[in-house]
Scaffold this motif. Structure first.
Motif, PDB file in Angstrom:
ATOM      1  N   GLU A  65     -30.532  17.932  16.888  1.00  0.00           N
ATOM      2  CA  GLU A  65     -30.356  17.251  15.465  1.00  0.00           C
ATOM      3  C   GLU A  65     -31.692  17.744  14.574  1.00  0.00           C
ATOM      4  O   GLU A  65     -31.690  16.901  13.476  1.00  0.00           O
ATOM      5  N   ARG A 113     -31.110  13.841  10.725  1.00  0.00           N
ATOM      6  CA  ARG A 113     -30.429  14.375  11.694  1.00  0.00           C
ATOM      7  C   ARG A 113     -29.397  15.359  11.473  1.00  0.00           C
ATOM      8  O   ARG A 113     -28.397  15.161  10.487  1.00  0.00           O
ATOM      9  N   GLU A 115     -26.353  16.508  12.125  1.00  0.00           N
ATOM     10  CA  GLU A 115     -25.098  15.987  12.826  1.00  0.00           C
ATOM     11  C   GLU A 115     -24.048  16.499  12.154  1.00  0.00           C
ATOM     12  O   GLU A 115     -23.958  16.996  10.995  1.00  0.00           O
ATOM     13  N   ARG A 121     -21.955   8.681   9.341  1.00  0.00           N
ATOM     14  CA  ARG A 121     -22.842   9.629   9.974  1.00  0.00           C
ATOM     15  C   ARG A 121     -23.086  10.674   9.129  1.00  0.00           C
ATOM     16  O   ARG A 121     -22.322  11.254   8.771  1.00  0.00           O
TER      17      ARG A 121
HETATM   18 MG    MG Z   1     -27.129   9.657  17.321  1.00  0.00          MG
END
Ligand code: MG
Ligand code: ATP
Length: 433
Positions: A65, A113, A115, A121
């Motif tokens: 990430e 990150r 992701e 997210r």
């Molecule tokens: Mg995580």
């Protein structure tokens, strides 16, 4: 021509969303100060090794990430995926062990990150991060948990669930890991590929797998609490005693392990209804091994991070209201060149007096400028035309009452200031600052 958009997983926080951000950030500063935490602002990027060591190789963050790049000097840097390693690096670098312990610090800012983006997210998100560095006392674990509790409570969250567990220390962790590996040894052909990798590299993370078919295996896995050494068991029992004494409900969650290697003893998460699959609004715990991993003296610490986007998603899902955005009190509408100049002087004087006002731009009809005033939601429109300039007056239109009156140019600043002060007193928008 290419059409540019914000990079995948990032978002523009538009003006209409800012009232949530402003409100939440004010609450974050207030709760941190209430608990005696001081702000620290570390840089957004660090030496890559800080995160490799601090977060730990074999974790999802380090393995998949991180935003890592070489700068022009050939040095490997990484956009921070979290704050804890940076804050502990700063604690060591600035010799904070000579201050009263624990040193209690908070930060607010972006984290990065790589992701798979979905609701709650993102590739750039924001964290509220809290750390208390320098003591092992379980009362500090309680304190950071209480801070999180009170924050969410005051934000009006319903259906909060505190999940806690202990993941021991270097003395008892190996025994548990051994038991876990023994349990999984004959299940490796049935678990997912990631779990087979975790079994070799980071067995604790087996408990963290989200794949459906791996869940029954996790359910049957041994519990860390049965393997804690005396010191860790006492620490955990003391913390639970404090939580019970305060009447704070919590759930023992045997599957809870943080993705980060340096976490010892207490781990906790707070789940909130309304974020959907990304239920954790906050995650934290103790990291007594981190300072040493970063080359500092052995120094215990405990803290948590809460995702601000997830806080705001929860607020919206639960219908928490925030104060409206600040609005200008008045718009100045002008007709003709002479009036425009008078308007420019007037807006300058009003702003110098601290009154939020805007000037209508462009060569437009009065009707169009009035439409703008309604759209902005101002309380007053100040109208200047050739006649008003001649008479040294301003027409003040009260938008709600749909009435208007002439005010002498020399008095309009004082007149509007009085209105501004009374509107501000009657409106608690600034009360919590
Ligand atoms: Mg995580
Ligand atoms: P998750 O299991 O949801 O991936 P995590 O264990 O990676 O979370 P932490 O490293 O503990 O999360 O980060 C602290 C908090 O930051 C999380 O509880 C969450 O609120 C928030 N957070 C983490 N990653 C993201 C992300 N990619 N987008 C938005 N918020 C995030």
């Amino acid at each position: 021509m290419v059409r540019f958009t914000a990079p995948r997983g990032t978002q523009d926080i538009l003006p209409e969303d800012q009232p949530y951000w402003r409100y939440v950030e004010e609450r974050l500063h207030a709760i941190a100060h209430l608990y005696g935490y001081e702000r620290i602002t570390p840089p957004i990027f660090e030496d890559t090794a800080i995160f490799e060591r601090g977060v730990g190789e074999g974790t999802d963050i380090v393995e998949k990430e991180m935003y890592t790049f070489l700068d022009r000097g050939g040095k490997s840097l990484t956009l921070r995926p979290e704050f804890t390693a940076s804050v502990v690096r700063a604690y060591i670098e600035h010799g904070m062990h000579v201050r009263p312990q624990p040193v209690k610090l908070y930060s607010i800012g972006p984290a990065f990150r790589y992701e798979r983006p979905q609701a709650g997210r993102y590739r750039q998100h924001h964290q509220f991060n809290v750390e208390a560095i320098g003591t092992q006392d379980p009362a500090v674990d309680l304190e950071v948990m209480s801070l999180a509790w009170q924050l969410y409570d005051e934000l009006g969250f319903r259906d909060l669930a505190f999940q806690i567990n202990s993941t021991g220390c270097p003395r008892c962790k190996p025994g548990y890991v051994q038991a876990l590996k023994k349990y999984y040894a004959d299940k490796l052909s049935a678990v997912c590929e990631d779990c087979r990798r975790r079994y070799e590299q980071n067995p604790l993370r087996l408990l963290d797998c989200k794949v459906e078919s791996c869940q029954p295996f996790i359910d049957g896995a041994p519990h860390f609490l049965d393997y804690l050494c005396d010191e860790c068991a006492t620490h955990f029992a003391t913390l639970r005693g404090y939580l019970d004494a305060l009447g704070r409900p919590y759930t023992l969650n045997h599957r809870l392990v943080r993705g980060l290697d340096y976490y010892t003893k207490t781990v906790f998460e707070v789940w909130a209804a309304g974020i959907g699959a990304q239920a954790a609004v906050c995650g934290g715990g103790r990291y007594d091994g981190l300072a040493e991993a970063l080359g500092g003296p052995p120094t215990p610490g405990v803290g948590f991070a809460s995702g601000i986007e997830r806080i705001i998603l929860t607020m919206k899902a639960q219908g928490v209201e925030v104060p409206p955005p600040p609005r200008p009190l008045a718009l100045i509408a002008t007709l003709g060149e002479e009036a425009k100049l008078a308007g420019i002087k007037l807006v300058t004087d009003l702003r110098a007096a601290g009154i939020p006002v805007v000037l209508a731009f462009g060569d437009r009809s009065l009707r169009s400028q009035m439409r703008e005033a309604s759209r902005l939601g101002v309380a007053y429109t100040l109208i200047l035309g050739a006649d008003e300039v001649q008479a040294r007056q301003v027409i003040v239109r009260d938008m709600a009452a749909a009435s208007q009156e002439p005010v002498a140019q020399g008095e309009v600043v004082a007149w509007l200031k009085a209105k501004f002060l009374s509107s501000r007193d009657g409106n608690c928008e600034c009360a919590q600052t």
